[in-house]
Design an enzyme around this catalytic site. Structure first.
Site, PDB file in Angstrom:
ATOM      1  N   ASP A  89      -3.567   7.443   8.846  1.00 55.29           N
ATOM      2  CA  ASP A  89      -4.673   6.611   9.316  1.00 55.29           C
ATOM      3  C   ASP A  89      -4.237   5.566  10.343  1.00 55.29           C
ATOM      4  O   ASP A  89      -4.988   4.650  10.648  1.00 55.29           O
ATOM      5  CB  ASP A  89      -5.363   5.927   8.132  1.00 55.29           C
ATOM      6  CG  ASP A  89      -4.416   5.030   7.339  1.00 55.29           C
ATOM      7  OD1 ASP A  89      -3.254   4.837   7.766  1.00 55.29           O
ATOM      8  OD2 ASP A  89      -4.828   4.517   6.281  1.00 55.29           O
ATOM      9  N   HIS A 119      -0.585   4.275   7.605  1.00 55.30           N
ATOM     10  CA  HIS A 119       0.059   4.967   6.492  1.00 55.30           C
ATOM     11  C   HIS A 119       0.323   6.424   6.862  1.00 55.30           C
ATOM     12  O   HIS A 119      -0.202   6.919   7.852  1.00 55.30           O
ATOM     13  CB  HIS A 119      -0.824   4.894   5.242  1.00 55.30           C
ATOM     14  CG  HIS A 119      -1.279   3.507   4.919  1.00 55.30           C
ATOM     15  ND1 HIS A 119      -2.508   3.005   5.337  1.00 55.30           N
ATOM     16  CD2 HIS A 119      -0.679   2.505   4.240  1.00 55.30           C
ATOM     17  CE1 HIS A 119      -2.633   1.752   4.932  1.00 55.30           C
ATOM     18  NE2 HIS A 119      -1.539   1.417   4.262  1.00 55.30           N
ATOM     19  N   SER A 152       0.801  -1.230   0.000  1.00 56.99           N
ATOM     20  CA  SER A 152       0.000   0.000   0.000  1.00 56.99           C
ATOM     21  C   SER A 152       0.829   1.273   0.000  1.00 56.99           C
ATOM     22  O   SER A 152       0.315   2.336  -0.360  1.00 56.99           O
ATOM     23  CB  SER A 152      -0.929   0.015   1.221  1.00 56.99           C
ATOM     24  OG  SER A 152      -0.190  -0.107   2.421  1.00 56.99           O
TER      25      SER A 152
END
Length: 390
Positions: free
Chosen positions: A346, A349, A42
């Site tokens: 978050d 990240h 990600s």
């Protein structure tokens, strides 16, 4: 003795040459890469996981506030805006690298991104055998690499350029990958000694992928290390019962978790050095994500962040504004007014502001080893620093 005319001509030529040098030094940096090919999770996913998801069960990154700083509507990036890969593309004057999965037209000109949220270095079946559940995605590094190999003949056939030449002109972003191999067992309560046993296996998998791409013609790799996970809001929440003395009094991070990240990074750097000796014609650059990010927690004000910037911008609950299953993107979960003041986005990240500064530290120094050489072939070195757009 030289005549006045000769002196005048000599002075004029000197001034002219000085002007040429000044003009040349103010020209844009020489960017030798014509494409970016990306593998990872990600941290570099520009929308693959979103495209691989069931339209009736879209991931959090499909909804605001993801992308609210830059990509509106959300693009599937796990941040409020751009990622490190996006800033690298801007620096090179290339388009933002599109996700491969679900794309109709893929080309070297646009770049290709196989990175997928939740992806691991090790194959999912292997992790399951170890008792590690990794049910986000089965698109491991090997799956990403094999997919690339399968489409490579068609990619090369669609252009007049030689396939090896095109790969040689590309910057290969190899990760970050491996972090999820550790995240899953940590959050499942596995022992750190058992998790450490995965490190050499992960390093070997990354190394094998680099060798495969070298054999295909790739010449430049940017290989990131692991993050200081002891400064992550999710890990700080997971180990919130740790005694106060187990936290770094200066940063608030958990040292033993950061030491684990450094252990992985040391093993990775040693392997990259070995590969560099085996392939002296290939440029293998280590991207020091760890120290780049750790400085944000050591001197937050210097980088424009809030004091003690450990809490997530987008989240709810507790000291670190993070609660499992009540995370960013879920209904009722709020986010901060100024994401640029935060490092953590978050809980897992980082914010666009943090990613911008990491990219700056890689491309302009000092967090890439060896440092990028942006001088044009046959010309003097250029010291001009790149200014990232806002």
């Amino acid at each position: 003795m030289a005549s006045p005319l000769k002196k005048l001509i000599s002075t004029f030529l000197f001034l002219l040459s000085s002007t040429v040098i000044m003009v040349a030094s103010s020209e844009p940096l020489c960017h030798p890469y014509k494409s970016i090919i990306s593998f990872g999770d990600s941290i570099a996913d520009t929308g693959n996981y979103l495209r691989l998801s069931d339209v009736n069960h879209l991931p959090q990154a499909a909804f605001l506030p993801y992308g609210e700083t830059f990509f509106q509507p959300p693009s599937g990036r796990y941040s409020d805006g751009r990622l490190i890969i996006d800033f690298i593309a801007e620096f090179l004057g290339l388009p933002y690298v599109p996700p491969y999965f679900g794309s109709q037209n893929v080309s070297f000109e646009q770049g290709i991104n196989f990175a997928v949220y939740g992806a691991t270095a090790l194959d999912r079946a292997f992790l399951m055998e170890k008792g590690i559940e990794s049910d986000f995605t089965n698109v491991s590094l090997n799956v990403q690499l094999n997919t690339f190999k399968q489409i490579l003949p068609n990619l090369c056939a669609s252009t007049s350029r030689d396939c090896r030449e095109m790969l040689g002109d590309s910057l290969i972003l190899m990760g970050e990958i491996g972090g999820n191999d550790y995240n899953y067992p940590f959050f499942e309560g596995k022992s750190i000694n058992g998790i450490k046993e995965l490190v050499p296996l992960i390093i070997k998998t990354i190394s094998s992928a680099i060798v495969d791409l070298v054999d295909l013609g790739s010449k430049t790799f940017l290989v990131p290390g692991n993050f200081p996970i002891g400064c992550s809001a999710s890990y700080l929440t997971l180990f919130q019962n740790a005694k106060e003395e187990e936290h770094d009094p200066f940063t608030g991070c958990i040292p033993w978790l950061n030491e684990f990240g450094e252990y992985h990074n040391d093993q990775l750097k040693n392997e990259l050095k070995r590969l560099q000796k085996l392939y002296p014609h290939v440029n293998i650059i280590y991207a020091d994500y760890y120290n780049s990010i750790h400085t944000f927690f050591q001197e937050p004000a210097k980088y424009g962040f809030k004091n003690r910037p450990l809490a997530a911008c987008c989240g709810v609950g507790g000291k670190y504004n993070f609660t499992v299953n009540e995370e960013c993107g879920y209904r009722g979960v709020n986010y901060c007014q100024n994401p640029s003041e935060y490092v953590n986005w978050d809980g897992y990240h980082l914010t666009e502001a943090a990613y911008r500064k990491i990219a700056h530290g890689l491309l302009n120094g000092p967090y890439a080893t060896p440092a990028f050489d942006w001088s044009c072939p046959g010309s003097a070195s250029v010291d001009k620093k790149y200014s990232f757009s806002s």
